[in-house]
Design an enzyme around this catalytic site. Structure first.
Site, PDB file in Angstrom:
ATOM      1  N   ASP A 191      -4.106   6.149  -3.162  1.00 14.39           N
ATOM      2  CA  ASP A 191      -3.880   5.130  -2.282  1.00 14.39           C
ATOM      3  C   ASP A 191      -2.310   5.353  -1.534  1.00 14.39           C
ATOM      4  OD1 ASP A 191      -4.042   1.492  -2.544  1.00 14.39           O
ATOM      5  OD2 ASP A 191      -4.564   2.839  -1.146  1.00 14.39           O
ATOM      6  N   ASP A 398      -9.681  -3.189  -3.285  1.00 13.32           N
ATOM      7  CA  ASP A 398      -8.599  -3.390  -3.917  1.00 13.32           C
ATOM      8  C   ASP A 398      -9.389  -4.610  -5.184  1.00 13.32           C
ATOM      9  OD1 ASP A 398      -6.560  -3.522  -1.155  1.00 13.32           O
ATOM     10  OD2 ASP A 398      -6.753  -2.129  -2.711  1.00 13.32           O
TER      11      ASP A 398
END
Lengths: 477, 255
Positions: A191, A398
């Site tokens: 990420d 997320d």
């Protein structure tokens, strides 16, 4: 009595922390009911294609195997993300839209169905096959419509997004333990790289979306959407039977991105901040106008709005997900007389420019001159997100990863669950603060996941024996 | 004994917490964030205490004395740091309040924040010490310990959790007030009460000790609650406001 500051501050943050908490709570409940010790045989998964962990393997074997799994997974995700960026670039909206609809339907119907069947078996609920099928298909169809296509009451859309995140996260808790932890860390690292490096796929995607002024195509949870136009979250990924998708999207600060391309501020002799304002003002003004038009007219006139590309899709379910955090300021509330509603005045100390900008964006111009001399930028609390009038968006991926972490912690003890929950929320708060300070798209995973993993191991190895020793003897402090 | 009993224990331990949360804290989002922040700080202090003592576990009973003393000490030190952190946050909030043309933080807000912080500490304590043990209570059986044969272990645990939750909540209110006004004896009240309550739980180690220990802990909690109540009344009494303590409050006196 007049509302004090305590009533106002922090509303958006709570609006994001609440659904994250609900999703985590649901996953923990499911894990606790269905699979408390993590003993279910893991279904074969793309994340396990290299190494299938057995309990009898040695430490180094497990670690090595888990690393291989994680690397393979990350590579697949990267490839698929690039593919998505390419599709987005060539504007293949039709195929992306269809794909995302199918994948969401699969998640809701197939995985939701499996979880429902397990619950039915566990509690011996009397229900026949036909009713069950009808219910499941209806549920999934409404879900797909709510998330992608139609405008529905916001609670319905948010609820379905949470359910999708919960199902995908529950699926991922089925991975063997070592693989789960290494995979989480690997995804956090990915990420960071994907969002912050200039060539990263997520970064490219965000820039593309900004250039074209389109919504990011992905499953995004929006805490407080104001206009239907934004509700069409393009969707996400997925499917494929064996694995789950993880639609994740990134939040990005449109405004800041626009204003990040202004001409170099050499005109004014003052501080770089203030000179940047002039150009920022223009760009933000145009942005405001564009956005407002976008908002007012809504999607029908803009077929591409909201449905552009399916970002996060991957045959294995990962798809590029944008994990950044973004804040979209809503112009709606300032339509009245503020001609330049959302200018970010960063005239002052770099200490907390973003917060200043936000709070001004919130209300009046009068407050501009008061930009404070006395800012304490490091009062890092979740309050820095305060001045925001806009909704905070968080990618569904997320949600999924946070819930996977907490679900895995639930397989050990409730204490680890709570420790990880607090760590993740703290990480989320820290990310929001960084977002306010840095004003650019940020990955939402790394801080939370690393804090979560650290606290999990601390809680499990250090705190658990300590606290249990005392509480089983009824000694408290 | 099933879900009903498990739920009952849960409500005994955290019923007041839920009520307080939904009535006073949930309406104001900032207080919710305060609860989370103070819970995190409690967790950090707990981990610090655990790291120190991990190597010595499991040990003989007298080790508990030392463990409790150090753990309470660490927690009180953490409380001081939390107070300092609150002062910084308050300044920042006041700046923001001015910008948004809202009133600055006054003493009621401070009381509310201290209350929410206390709830955060209390809930964190309740979950770590109480709830993790209650989980088996949702199953089909119950459990009695050697030293406490009269009541199910879960019930005693839930009661103690309740007592400590209230103790933590009001300790924070008293502590904030003490640091605000700089009253020495008040500052000492909280650590002493905390230490006293935790030493009283040591009585539970003795055979049939919980019959004596639990009511005594509740007594400590009651004293703390009454004292906290008195402080709130003092703060909101109009006569009190005219005193010089008001100025000391605004100057944000620290330790």
């Amino acid at each position: 009595m007049e509302k004090g500051i305590l009533d106002v501050v922090g509303g958006e943050i709570v609006g994001i922390v609440t659904p994250v908490s609900i999703c985590m709570f649901l996953v923990v409940t499911l894990v606790h009911i269905l699979d408390p010790r993590g003993e279910d045989a893991p279904v074969s998964n793309i994340a396990m294609m290299v190494y299938n962990e057995q309990a009898s393997d040695s430490f180094s074997e497990k670690l090595g195997g888990a690393l291989l799994n994680a690397i393979v997974f990350v590579v697949i995700v990267t490839l698929v993300t690039f593919m998505l960026v390419a599709l987005f670039y060539y504007r293949c909206t039709r195929c992306l839209r269809v794909y995302m609809g199918i994948s969401a339907f699969t998640v809701l119907a197939w995985m939701g169905g499996i979880v429902a069947v397990q619950i039915i078996k566990l509690y011996s609920i009397p229900i026949d096959v036909i009713t069950f099928l009808i219910c499941t298909i209806n549920f999934a169809s409404v879900g797909v419509a709510a998330v992608f296509f139609c405008r529905m009451p916001i609670m319905v859309t948010q609820g379905y997004l949470i359910v999708i995140g919960m199902l995908v996260a529950f699926w991922f808790t089925k991975l063997p333990e070592w693989t789960t932890w290494v995979l989480l860390l690997a995804m956090a690292a990915y990420d960071v790289v994907a969002v912050l490096t200039p060539r990263g796929p997520l970064n490219l995607l965000v820039e593309l979306a900004i250039e074209r002024d389109e919504d990011i195509p992905a499953l995004i949870y929006e805490a407080r959407p104001t206009v239907s136009g934004r509700m069409q979250m393009p969707p996400s990924p997925a499917q494929m039977g064996s694995d789950a998708e993880r639609p994740r999207v990134r939040r990005w600060n449109r405004r800041a991105s626009r204003s990040s391309n202004p001409s170099p501020d050499t005109e004014l002799g003052e501080s770089p901040m203030s000179s940047g304002n002039a150009s920022q003002r223009d760009s933000t003004l145009t942005a405001a106008v564009d956005d407002s038009q976008n908002l007012i007219t809504g999607p029908p006139t803009e077929p591409e709005v909201g449905i552009i590309g399916s970002r996060l899709i991957s045959s294995t379910g990962e798809g590029g997900a944008l994990h950044a955090v973004s804040i979209i300021l809503h112009e709606n509330s300032h339509m009245d007389d503020d001609t330049v509603p959302l200018v970010q005045q960063q005239t002052n100390s770099p200490s907390s420019p973003a917060t200043l900008g936000r709070s001004e964006a919130e209300f009046d111009h009068r407050s501009r001159p008061m930009n404070g001399a006395t800012q304490h930028s490091e009062d890092g609390d979740e309050e820095t997100g305060i001045g925001l009038s806009g909704a905070i968006k968080l990618g569904l991926g997320d949600f999924v990863f946070y819930s996977v972490l907490v679900g895995r912690a639930a397989m050990y003890d409730l204490m680890t669950v709570y420790a990880c929950y607090l760590a993740i929320v703290a990480g989320l708060g820290a990310t929001l603060i960084l977002l306010a300070v840095w004003q650019r798209a940020l990955p939402a995973l790394p801080i939370s996941i690393s804090l979560g993993v650290i606290f999990y191991f601390l809680a499990r190895l250090v705190m658990d024996p300590f606290v249990l020793d005392m509480s089983t003897n009824l000694v408290f402090f | 004994m099933g879900v009903v009993v498990g739920l009952g224990y849960f409500l005994i331990a955290l019923g007041p917490a839920l009520t307080i949360f939904f009535s006073s804290i949930a309406p104001k989002p900032f207080l919710t964030l305060t609860v989370l922040a103070s819970a995190l700080i409690y967790l950090v202090s707990l981990v610090a205490a655990a790291i120190i003592w991990r190597a010595f576990l499991p040990g003989p009973s007298w080790v508990f004395l030392l463990m409790l003393a150090t753990a309470v000490f660490i927690q009180e030190v953490t409380r001081i740091f939390y107070w300092r952190f609150f002062l910084k946050t308050e300044k920042y909030l006041n700046v923001l309040a001015v910008k948004l043309s809202k009133p600055q933080l006054n003493f009621v807000d401070r009381l509310e924040v201290s209350f929410a912080s206390g709830v955060g500490h209390g809930v964190a304590h309740a979950i770590f010490f109480g709830l993790s043990v209650i989980a088996p209570a949702f199953g089909p059986a119950t459990y009695y310990t050697e030293s406490c044969k009269e009541m199910p272990f879960f019930l005693v645990s839930a009661l103690l959790t309740l007592a400590f939750f209230l103790l933590h909540t009001f300790s924070m209110v008293i502590a904030f007030n003490a640091y605000t006004h700089g009253v020495g004896s008040q500052k000492l009240f909280v650590p002493v009460m905390h230490l006293g309550a935790s030493f009283l739980t040591l009585i539970n180690l003795l055979p049939n000790g919980c019959i004596v220990g639990v009511p005594l802990v509740f007594l400590c909690t009651l004293v703390t609650m009454v004292y906290g109540d008195r402080i709130v009344w003092e703060n909101t009494d109009p006569n009190f406001l005219n005193h010089s303590s008001l100025q000391s409050m605004h100057s944000g006196s620290s330790l």
